[in-house]
Scaffold this active site. Structure first.
Site, PDB file in Angstrom:
ATOM      1  N   ASP A 108     -37.063 -36.139   3.970  1.00 35.19           N
ATOM      2  CA  ASP A 108     -35.946 -36.026   4.607  1.00 35.19           C
ATOM      3  C   ASP A 108     -36.107 -36.507   6.064  1.00 35.19           C
ATOM      4  O   ASP A 108     -36.868 -35.898   6.781  1.00 35.19           O
ATOM      5  CB  ASP A 108     -35.601 -34.535   4.386  1.00 35.19           C
ATOM      6  CG  ASP A 108     -35.099 -34.352   3.089  1.00 35.19           C
ATOM      7  OD1 ASP A 108     -34.583 -35.260   2.344  1.00 35.19           O
ATOM      8  OD2 ASP A 108     -35.568 -33.198   2.494  1.00 35.19           O
ATOM      9  N   ASP A 144     -38.610 -44.824   6.328  1.00 32.66           N
ATOM     10  CA  ASP A 144     -37.959 -45.996   7.048  1.00 32.66           C
ATOM     11  C   ASP A 144     -37.391 -45.551   8.280  1.00 32.66           C
ATOM     12  O   ASP A 144     -36.644 -46.518   8.956  1.00 32.66           O
ATOM     13  CB  ASP A 144     -36.571 -46.258   5.971  1.00 32.66           C
ATOM     14  CG  ASP A 144     -35.683 -45.202   6.006  1.00 32.66           C
ATOM     15  OD1 ASP A 144     -36.095 -43.899   5.595  1.00 32.66           O
ATOM     16  OD2 ASP A 144     -34.550 -45.228   6.346  1.00 32.66           O
TER      17      ASP A 144
HETATM   18  C1  LIG Z   1     -35.084 -38.338   0.939  1.00 35.20           C
HETATM   19  S1  LIG Z   1     -35.377 -37.617  -0.553  1.00 35.20           S
HETATM   20  C2  LIG Z   1     -36.580 -38.964  -1.073  1.00 35.20           C
HETATM   21  C3  LIG Z   1     -36.804 -38.820  -2.607  1.00 35.20           C
HETATM   22  C4  LIG Z   1     -37.638 -39.929  -3.007  1.00 35.20           C
HETATM   23  N1  LIG Z   1     -39.004 -39.637  -2.868  1.00 35.20           N
HETATM   24  C5  LIG Z   1     -37.398 -41.133  -3.044  1.00 35.20           C
HETATM   25  O1  LIG Z   1     -38.191 -41.720  -2.311  1.00 35.20           O
HETATM   26  O2  LIG Z   1     -36.263 -41.779  -3.552  1.00 35.20           O
HETATM   27  C6  LIG Z   1     -36.560 -36.213   0.004  1.00 35.20           C
HETATM   28  C7  LIG Z   1     -36.672 -35.221  -1.134  1.00 35.20           C
HETATM   29  O3  LIG Z   1     -37.615 -34.398  -0.878  1.00 35.20           O
HETATM   30  C8  LIG Z   1     -37.219 -33.005  -1.360  1.00 35.20           C
HETATM   31  N2  LIG Z   1     -37.976 -32.182  -0.446  1.00 35.20           N
HETATM   32  C9  LIG Z   1     -38.155 -31.808   0.757  1.00 35.20           C
HETATM   33  N3  LIG Z   1     -38.661 -30.943   0.968  1.00 35.20           N
HETATM   34  C10 LIG Z   1     -39.453 -30.464  -0.036  1.00 35.20           C
HETATM   35  C11 LIG Z   1     -40.727 -29.674  -0.293  1.00 35.20           C
HETATM   36  N4  LIG Z   1     -41.145 -28.831   0.679  1.00 35.20           N
HETATM   37  N5  LIG Z   1     -41.079 -29.492  -1.660  1.00 35.20           N
HETATM   38  C12 LIG Z   1     -40.520 -30.355  -2.681  1.00 35.20           C
HETATM   39  N6  LIG Z   1     -39.715 -31.122  -2.234  1.00 35.20           N
HETATM   40  C13 LIG Z   1     -39.186 -31.262  -1.315  1.00 35.20           C
HETATM   41  C14 LIG Z   1     -35.859 -33.132  -0.913  1.00 35.20           C
HETATM   42  O4  LIG Z   1     -35.118 -32.017  -1.793  1.00 35.20           O
HETATM   43  C15 LIG Z   1     -35.365 -34.589  -1.277  1.00 35.20           C
HETATM   44  O5  LIG Z   1     -34.991 -34.812  -2.841  1.00 35.20           O
END
Ligand SMILES: C[S@@+](CC[C@H](N)C(=O)[O-])C[C@H]1O[C@@H](n2cnc3c(N)ncnc32)[C@H](O)[C@@H]1O
Length: 201
Positions: A108, A144
């Site tokens: 994120d 990105d």
């Molecule tokens: C921007 S999305 C990218 C998803 C995927 N990796 C992609 O490239 O399409 C980031 C994801 O990381 C998850 N996330 C953030 N912090 C996390 C954590 N500490 N443990 C597990 N998931 C996490 C969020 O819920 C989100 O779905």
């Protein structure tokens, strides 16, 4: 009750017994961990491509996690485990030097200035991942966001035990890397910064 209170005030993970890869998979095949799996296409794709390796994925958003579960459920092999929980906890209680590769794809971005402190890839977190990597193992990171890439570069500086696998700290293209939903969404617009940091042996 005493035990519950102990774990409910932050920290206190040190009393948990360490988890081994075989606790998840029942075997000692190469162990890969993806943090923030999103819809699961990356982890499912890699698991399908490498049936002799194991893949553990974490996702905190239930709705998205469910999609990943569905996708992984369609695979013929059983080398994937998905956990709907904050990866930090489970990674902390993994035994040291047991992970072959970590993948953090498009964490994120938290673009607003006041939210930047929420970004995942701080020095402390990268150091935690490094402690769980086997010597020679890799930490892959992709973003990105140019300023996040810059921040990652800064955050890597104190970590002497990691070295880049490339001629530069990060690259804009990585051959054979499976595109994720976020890659498809943002790669053209913003470009992508890929890191592959290897733990020195
Ligand atoms: C921007 S999305 C990218 C998803 C995927 N990796 C992609 O490239 O399409 C980031 C994801 O990381 C998850 N996330 C953030 N912090 C996390 C954590 N500490 N443990 C597990 N998931 C996490 C969020 O819920 C989100 O779905």
């Amino acid at each position: 009750m005493e035990r519950f209170q102990k774990y409910s005030h932050g920290g206190g993970f040190e009393d948990y017994e360490r988890l081994k890869p075989s606790d998840f998979f029942g075997n000692d095949a190469p162990f890969n961990v993806e943090i923030g799996i999103g819809n699961g296409e990356f982890i499912a794709g890699y698991a399908e491509k490498n049936p002799d390796q194991n893949y553990l994925g974490f996702e905190v958003m239930k709705r998205i996690f469910n999609r990943a579960v569905k996708r992984a459920g369609k695979l013929e092999q059983s080398n994937v485990r998905l956990i709907h929980f904050d990866a930090t906890f489970f990674v902390t209680i993994l035994e040291d030097e047991c992970v072959d590769n970590f993948y953090v794809n498009f964490p994120d971005p938290w673009p607003k200035k006041r939210h930047k402190k929420r970004r995942l890839l701080k020095t402390e977190f990268i150091e935690l991942l490094t402690s769980k990597l086997k010597p020679g193992g890799s930490l892959y990171m992709a973003t990105d966001q140019a300023d996040y890439a810059q921040e990652i570069m800064e955050n890597l500086k104190p970590l002497d035990s990691l070295e880049t696998a490339f001629d530069t700290v990060c690259v804009n293209e990585l051959v054979d890397y499976l595109p994720t939903k976020y890659y498809r969404k943002f790669a053209d617009e913003n470009g992508v910064f890929f890191f592959r940091m290897v733990k020195k042996g």
